[in-house]
Design a protein around this motif. Sequence first.
Motif, PDB file in Angstrom:
ATOM      1  N   UNK A  13       0.822  -1.203   0.000  1.00 20.15           N
ATOM      2  CA  UNK A  13       0.000   0.000   0.000  1.00 20.15           C
ATOM      3  C   UNK A  13       0.855   1.252   0.000  1.00 20.15           C
ATOM      4  N   UNK A  14       0.254   2.378  -0.380  1.00 16.60           N
ATOM      5  CA  UNK A  14       0.998   3.641  -0.466  1.00 16.60           C
ATOM      6  C   UNK A  14       1.562   4.042   0.880  1.00 16.60           C
ATOM      7  N   UNK A  15       0.828   3.726   1.937  1.00 20.11           N
ATOM      8  CA  UNK A  15       1.319   4.100   3.264  1.00 20.11           C
ATOM      9  C   UNK A  15       2.609   3.363   3.582  1.00 20.11           C
ATOM     10  N   UNK A  16       2.673   2.052   3.236  1.00 20.91           N
ATOM     11  CA  UNK A  16       3.884   1.285   3.461  1.00 20.91           C
ATOM     12  C   UNK A  16       5.006   1.707   2.536  1.00 20.91           C
ATOM     13  N   UNK A  17       4.660   2.156   1.329  1.00 22.30           N
ATOM     14  CA  UNK A  17       5.688   2.547   0.364  1.00 22.30           C
ATOM     15  C   UNK A  17       6.538   3.680   0.897  1.00 22.30           C
ATOM     16  N   UNK A  18       5.906   4.592   1.650  1.00 19.05           N
ATOM     17  CA  UNK A  18       6.660   5.695   2.229  1.00 19.05           C
ATOM     18  C   UNK A  18       7.652   5.183   3.268  1.00 19.05           C
ATOM     19  N   UNK A  19       7.329   4.051   3.871  1.00 17.84           N
ATOM     20  CA  UNK A  19       8.231   3.456   4.872  1.00 17.84           C
ATOM     21  C   UNK A  19       9.207   2.466   4.236  1.00 17.84           C
ATOM     22  N   UNK A  20       9.237   2.374   2.902  1.00 21.50           N
ATOM     23  CA  UNK A  20      10.143   1.491   2.175  1.00 21.50           C
ATOM     24  C   UNK A  20       9.967   0.042   2.613  1.00 21.50           C
ATOM     25  N   UNK A  21       8.719  -0.399   2.632  1.00 20.77           N
ATOM     26  CA  UNK A  21       8.388  -1.748   3.060  1.00 20.77           C
ATOM     27  C   UNK A  21       7.950  -2.577   1.861  1.00 20.77           C
ATOM     28  N   UNK A  22       8.394  -3.844   1.802  1.00 19.64           N
ATOM     29  CA  UNK A  22       7.895  -4.727   0.762  1.00 19.64           C
ATOM     30  C   UNK A  22       7.670  -6.126   1.323  1.00 19.64           C
ATOM     31  N   UNK A  23       6.732  -6.815   0.706  1.00 21.62           N
ATOM     32  CA  UNK A  23       6.317  -8.142   1.120  1.00 21.62           C
ATOM     33  C   UNK A  23       6.558  -9.101  -0.028  1.00 21.62           C
ATOM     34  N   UNK A  24       7.061 -10.297   0.268  1.00 22.81           N
ATOM     35  CA  UNK A  24       7.331 -11.289  -0.773  1.00 22.81           C
ATOM     36  C   UNK A  24       6.876 -12.665  -0.313  1.00 22.81           C
ATOM     37  N   UNK A  25       6.656 -13.535  -1.271  1.00 23.51           N
ATOM     38  CA  UNK A  25       6.278 -14.918  -0.985  1.00 23.51           C
ATOM     39  C   UNK A  25       7.016 -15.833  -1.950  1.00 23.51           C
ATOM     40  N   UNK A  26       7.846 -16.706  -1.410  1.00 18.58           N
ATOM     41  CA  UNK A  26       8.574 -17.689  -2.203  1.00 18.58           C
ATOM     42  C   UNK A  26       7.945 -19.053  -1.992  1.00 18.58           C
ATOM     43  N   UNK A  27       7.785 -19.813  -3.060  1.00 14.76           N
ATOM     44  CA  UNK A  27       7.194 -21.145  -2.966  1.00 14.76           C
ATOM     45  C   UNK A  27       8.165 -22.188  -3.492  1.00 14.76           C
ATOM     46  N   UNK A  28       8.079 -23.366  -2.922  1.00 17.44           N
ATOM     47  CA  UNK A  28       8.932 -24.480  -3.351  1.00 17.44           C
ATOM     48  C   UNK A  28       8.112 -25.760  -3.355  1.00 17.44           C
ATOM     49  N   UNK A  29       8.124 -26.449  -4.456  1.00 20.40           N
ATOM     50  CA  UNK A  29       7.470 -27.747  -4.582  1.00 20.40           C
ATOM     51  C   UNK A  29       8.557 -28.807  -4.714  1.00 20.40           C
ATOM     52  N   UNK A  30       8.540 -29.809  -3.871  1.00 17.23           N
ATOM     53  CA  UNK A  30       9.623 -30.791  -3.874  1.00 17.23           C
ATOM     54  C   UNK A  30       9.059 -32.200  -3.813  1.00 17.23           C
ATOM     55  N   UNK A  31       9.815 -33.125  -4.346  1.00 15.88           N
ATOM     56  CA  UNK A  31       9.469 -34.542  -4.278  1.00 15.88           C
ATOM     57  C   UNK A  31      10.751 -35.349  -4.389  1.00 15.88           C
ATOM     58  N   UNK A  54      11.615  -0.405   6.627  1.00 12.77           N
ATOM     59  CA  UNK A  54      12.431   0.557   7.364  1.00 12.77           C
ATOM     60  C   UNK A  54      11.548   1.310   8.345  1.00 12.77           C
ATOM     61  N   UNK A  55      11.953   1.317   9.596  1.00 14.30           N
ATOM     62  CA  UNK A  55      11.248   2.036  10.644  1.00 14.30           C
ATOM     63  C   UNK A  55      12.109   3.220  11.064  1.00 14.30           C
ATOM     64  N   UNK A  56      11.858   4.352  10.477  1.00 13.53           N
ATOM     65  CA  UNK A  56      12.695   5.503  10.765  1.00 13.53           C
ATOM     66  C   UNK A  56      13.942   5.512   9.907  1.00 13.53           C
ATOM     67  N   UNK A  57      14.873   6.396  10.244  1.00  8.61           N
ATOM     68  CA  UNK A  57      16.052   6.609   9.411  1.00  8.61           C
ATOM     69  C   UNK A  57      17.127   5.558   9.611  1.00  8.61           C
ATOM     70  N   UNK A  58      17.200   4.962  10.827  1.00 10.86           N
ATOM     71  CA  UNK A  58      18.329   4.083  11.126  1.00 10.86           C
ATOM     72  C   UNK A  58      17.916   2.670  11.505  1.00 10.86           C
ATOM     73  N   UNK A  59      16.648   2.314  11.410  1.00 11.67           N
ATOM     74  CA  UNK A  59      16.179   1.019  11.894  1.00 11.67           C
ATOM     75  C   UNK A  59      15.460   0.254  10.789  1.00 11.67           C
ATOM     76  N   UNK A  60      15.824  -1.015  10.603  1.00 14.57           N
ATOM     77  CA  UNK A  60      15.185  -1.902   9.641  1.00 14.57           C
ATOM     78  C   UNK A  60      14.486  -3.034  10.386  1.00 14.57           C
ATOM     79  N   UNK A  61      13.373  -3.478   9.819  1.00 15.22           N
ATOM     80  CA  UNK A  61      12.605  -4.596  10.372  1.00 15.22           C
ATOM     81  C   UNK A  61      12.586  -5.724   9.354  1.00 15.22           C
ATOM     82  N   UNK A  62      12.854  -6.964   9.821  1.00 13.10           N
ATOM     83  CA  UNK A  62      12.817  -8.146   8.957  1.00 13.10           C
ATOM     84  C   UNK A  62      11.961  -9.214   9.630  1.00 13.10           C
ATOM     85  N   UNK A  63      10.969  -9.695   8.905  1.00 15.40           N
ATOM     86  CA  UNK A  63      10.110 -10.788   9.359  1.00 15.40           C
ATOM     87  C   UNK A  63      10.032 -11.831   8.251  1.00 15.40           C
ATOM     88  N   UNK A  64      10.139 -13.098   8.604  1.00 14.04           N
ATOM     89  CA  UNK A  64       9.965 -14.162   7.611  1.00 14.04           C
ATOM     90  C   UNK A  64       9.480 -15.420   8.312  1.00 14.04           C
TER      91      UNK A  64
END
Length: 327
Positions: A13-31, A54-64
Amino acid sequence: MRARWLSWLLLTPALWAQAQTHLSLETELSSAWGMHGEDWSQGGLTLRPALEGRLGEHTDLVLSGRVRVTFDDALDGQVRDLAAYDKASRPAFERPVSLELRDAYLERSIGAGHLRIGKQQIVWGALDGLKLLDALNPQSFRSFILDDFDESRISQWGALLAWPIAGGELELAIIPDQSVHELPAAETTFALTAERFAFGLRDARLAPALAGLRRAGGRDRDLRSGGVTWGSRYSRFAGGWDLAISYQQGLDHQPIGQLQARGSGAAELVLAHRQRRVLGFAASKSFGALALRTELAWRPGRSFNRVAVDGDNPARLTRVRRDHWGL
């Protein structure tokens, strides 16, 4: 057979874009097909959602996270050794679905250095495919060594501080998380059969003895429930070489087998995790298209089972080797 692809990147969303935030989803199918058993031995779908911002000028957040849906799996048997995980790091597992928080940390610049705090992987090893000094985080061996270390390494709650000093970088790590190696059950495809992982038992006695295996009580459990793993590492570039020296101290991720007395003179096989120390040195250098990497690790006083039980004599089960070198 394994197929991996990045399925999509979700627009934020535009609100997150200002905070330089992005969301991704990686998938793997294995056998996987078992050549000896001539049957499907593993198959499933893995989802890896991730959020970075990015939370502020000097702090980054990572979740996975990681979501595993198993279709056909001979790797785990009917149970997983979730007791190997600290309660704060334990995956939610209900066959055929496993849910796990992989990363959840804040990283902040502090002057010339930076601090990373939260659930994370701390990688200090220089070798690809070998784990001598990459020993701060434990590992899941459910797929033996087939998984990449980024996938098999167990992330833990802790803090890492890095600071430039004397032309190099000093890193300090503190990990209160008490997770240890996740070892496959005795009946699974990749069950570890070396004597130190079988706790000294002969193969004929392995399955019934390990069926009732439990975590150790007493002094070793106190170490696991109250100890803190910590380490320091200093690295710098000198004369064309990347050099590093490190020291780690904390819970040994590999258990030893011990016998505890029970009523009526009986004994019970239990797992115990002792303290360990690791002093290491690493060096690497490029020679044109050729790269040389080397590591040296010394683990004084390390214990592990190496002698099988003879007859009905259980005393030899806890005979251990004290020192261990790795090169």
